[in-house]
Design a protein around this motif. Structure first.
Motif, short mmCIF file in Angstrom:
data_model
loop_
_atom_site.label_atom_id
_atom_site.label_comp_id
_atom_site.label_asym_id
_atom_site.label_seq_id
_atom_site.Cartn_x
_atom_site.Cartn_y
_atom_site.Cartn_z
N ASN A 84 0.81 -1.22 0.00
CA ASN A 84 0.00 0.00 0.00
C ASN A 84 0.84 1.27 0.00
OD1 ASN A 84 -2.38 -1.47 0.02
ND2 ASN A 84 -2.54 -1.46 2.26
N ASP A 85 2.16 1.14 0.12
CA ASP A 85 3.02 2.33 0.17
C ASP A 85 4.39 1.92 -0.36
OD1 ASP A 85 4.13 4.78 0.60
OD2 ASP A 85 3.80 4.81 2.77
N SER A 86 5.00 2.78 -1.18
CA SER A 86 6.30 2.44 -1.75
C SER A 86 7.05 3.69 -2.16
CB SER A 86 6.13 1.53 -2.97
OG SER A 86 5.47 2.23 -4.01
N THR A 87 8.37 3.56 -2.16
CA THR A 87 9.26 4.61 -2.65
C THR A 87 10.29 3.96 -3.55
OG1 THR A 87 8.99 5.88 -0.62
CG2 THR A 87 10.85 6.46 -2.03
N PHE A 88 10.49 4.54 -4.74
CA PHE A 88 11.44 3.95 -5.69
C PHE A 88 12.23 5.07 -6.37
CE2 PHE A 88 12.91 1.97 -9.60
CZ PHE A 88 13.30 0.72 -9.16
N ASN A 89 13.57 4.91 -6.40
CA ASN A 89 14.44 5.87 -7.06
C ASN A 89 14.85 5.32 -8.42
OD1 ASN A 89 16.84 7.38 -7.88
ND2 ASN A 89 16.80 8.25 -5.80
N LEU A 90 14.40 5.97 -9.47
CA LEU A 90 14.65 5.46 -10.81
C LEU A 90 16.11 5.57 -11.22
CD1 LEU A 90 11.54 6.85 -12.71
CD2 LEU A 90 11.87 4.60 -11.67
N LYS A 91 16.86 6.45 -10.57
CA LYS A 91 18.28 6.59 -10.91
C LYS A 91 19.14 5.58 -10.14
CE LYS A 91 18.26 11.46 -12.28
NZ LYS A 91 18.86 12.81 -12.03
N SER A 92 18.96 5.55 -8.83
CA SER A 92 19.80 4.65 -8.01
C SER A 92 19.25 3.23 -7.95
CB SER A 92 19.92 5.19 -6.59
OG SER A 92 18.66 5.16 -5.94
N SER A 93 17.97 3.05 -8.31
CA SER A 93 17.29 1.74 -8.24
C SER A 93 17.02 1.30 -6.81
CB SER A 93 18.09 0.65 -8.97
OG SER A 93 18.28 0.99 -10.32
N ASP A 94 17.18 2.21 -5.83
CA ASP A 94 16.81 1.88 -4.46
C ASP A 94 15.29 1.83 -4.34
OD1 ASP A 94 19.43 1.81 -3.62
OD2 ASP A 94 19.45 3.92 -2.99
N PHE A 95 14.79 0.91 -3.50
CA PHE A 95 13.36 0.85 -3.25
C PHE A 95 13.11 0.66 -1.77
CE2 PHE A 95 14.65 -3.53 -4.20
CZ PHE A 95 14.10 -4.23 -3.14
N VAL A 96 11.97 1.16 -1.31
CA VAL A 96 11.56 1.03 0.08
C VAL A 96 10.07 0.74 0.11
CG1 VAL A 96 11.32 2.15 2.32
CG2 VAL A 96 13.33 2.63 0.91
N PHE A 97 9.68 -0.31 0.84
CA PHE A 97 8.29 -0.61 1.10
C PHE A 97 8.11 -0.53 2.62
CE2 PHE A 97 9.40 -3.02 -2.75
CZ PHE A 97 8.52 -2.43 -3.65
N PRO A 98 7.62 0.59 3.16
CA PRO A 98 7.59 0.80 4.61
C PRO A 98 6.44 0.09 5.31
CG PRO A 98 6.70 2.71 3.49
CD PRO A 98 7.17 1.77 2.41
N VAL A 99 5.54 -0.52 4.56
CA VAL A 99 4.41 -1.23 5.16
C VAL A 99 4.39 -2.67 4.64
CG1 VAL A 99 3.05 0.88 5.49
CG2 VAL A 99 2.86 -0.41 3.34
#
Length: 428
Positions: A84-99
């Motif tokens: 239900n929540d996500s953060t993705f950096n298209l340059k660094s390819s880092d991703f975070v799913f905090p939930v």
């Protein structure tokens, strides 16, 4: 305002280029070629729209990249991801799913309270109530139907780190694995899919059915089935099976052990103790095969029974119910043939009975105890010496040969005699 007729084509091209960049592969898809041709054939007043202007959420981008790489072997790609929540950096390819997040593909899914990582480096960390479930064995080397079997399996832990490049997995915190009747518990564990070594550490408990092993650390090769355990001590337990067995039913303690789950070969290279109610065997080392019911004890062997030696599975046999001890340099046990062979300084004691020989065997099917080499047996003050002695533990019959056979029995001291006294003469 003039409508941009080519905006959909530019959008498709940007998305295809993004997916291709993540997969590190040249543009080759039909959708990419079509989009490029449509743009190249037209004159544009503006530049192609940038990647940042593509109206796709980070989750959809990640799913697109995963789907694009599903055809290739990957330990991160090929998953559908739901959260239900996500953060993705298209340059660094880092991703975070905090939930709460779920990674899934046919046959395998991973659920955790949260996750983060890097798709380009193929690294992911799952944190909190991690559950990895597979309907056909753990996905080792991309093979659901691996050598670990095709039964459904579940791994739970507090944390799971996945390194897709090194093909290395690390679980920590209340690690629990189940597959069929197999179970493993540990504080932490790792799987190196290049060496195929599963390492469990910290209060390790593994079992299959009622057979269990406990230790400080256990290494298990998922291909060969070989395992190595260390502890203080390593404790192995095997229940008494329905049929008579001379190897099962023992609790085994040692500080070092090797066991092959496929061949069922075992090695205890240091001091080891086999025990069950009424009987225990201690030796400097031991090896054998549990399936073939073979065990070889070597060095300072001591077999002690609180109720006679276990002949035919009967602790209270015809040999009596008194405690007995057998010591030797070596003891071989064949549970199938029910045959026991002791060699080197063989010494047996039971109450006032004793026997010494260079070697001895017991055939539990014929009930014959055979002693050979400087045989000396006795009971109380009675002794017999010979080259060989055969003794039937059921009938009590014995046959001895030697040059010569010498038997000794002490002569009891004569009873003191009372001299008759003459009757006194009557006085006349």
């Amino acid at each position: 305002m003039c409508r941009d007729r080519h905006r959909p084509a530019r959008r498709n091209l940007a998305v295809a280029e993004l997916a291709s960049r993540f997969n590190k592969a040249p543009f080759c898809g039909s959708e990419t070629s079509t989009a490029r041709n449509r743009l190249n054939g037209q004159n544009h007043r503006r530049k192609v729209v940038s990647v940042k202007s593509v109206l796709l959420t980070p989750v959809l981008v990640f799913v697109l990249v995963a789907a694009a790489s599903a055809a290739t072997t990957s330990h991160m790609m090929g998953y559908e991801i739901q959260t239900n929540d996500s953060t993705f950096n298209l340059k660094s390819s880092d991703f975070v799913f905090p939930v709460k997040v779920k990674f899934s593909k046919p046959g395998t899914n991973i659920v955790a309270d949260k996750a983060h990582g890097n798709s380009a480096r193929k690294f992911a960390t799952f944190d909190g109530n991690v559950v990895l479930h597979s309907t056909g064995g753990l996905p080792v080397g991309g093979r659901e139907a691996s050598k670990s079997g095709t039964e459904p399996s579940t791994l739970t832990s507090d944390k799971l780190d996945v390194d897709g490049v090194r093909k290395f997995y690390a679980a920590s915190g209340r690690v629990h694995f189940t597959q069929g009747d197999k179970v493993a518990l540990a504080d932490r564990g790792t799987l190196d899919d290049q060496t195929h070594i599963l390492h469990l550490e910290g209060s390790v408990h593994v079992g299959r059915g009622e057979q269990t092993m406990d230790g400080n650390a256990i290494d298990y090769n998922i291909d060969s089935g070989e395992s190595h355990a260390v502890g203080n001590p390593v404790t192995m337990k095997a229940p008494e099976p329905p049929s008579t067995s001379h190897l099962m039913g023992y609790e085994i303690q040692s500080n070092d052990s090797d066991f092959n789950l496929k061949s069922t070969d075992f090695v205890f290279p240091v001091r080891v103790k086999f025990s069950k109610p009424g009987t225990d065997i201690v030796a400097d080392r031991a090896h054998g095969n549990s399936e073939r019911k073979l065990a070889f004890f070597d060095g300072n062997v001591v077999l002690h029974s609180t109720g006679a030696l276990p002949v035919g599975g009967r602790e209270a046999s015809k040999a009596g119910s008194e405690a007995s001890t057998l010591t030797s340099d070596k003891l071989d046990v064949d549970g199938v043939r029910k045959f026991y062979a002791a060699s080197g300084h063989v010494h047996f004691t039971q109450a006032d009975k004793f026997a010494n020989a260079e070697k001895g065997t017991l055939d539990d099917q014929t009930h014959i105890l055979h002693l050979e080499g400087s045989v000396h047996v006795g009971r109380g003050g009675q002794t017999m010496d010979g080259d060989k002695i055969d003794y039937n533990v059921d009938s009590g019959e014995a046959h001895a040969v030697g040059s010569p056979v010498i038997m000794k029995a002490p002569i009891p001291p004569p009873s003191p005699s009372v001299l008759p006294t003459k009757a006194p003469k009557k006085k006349s």
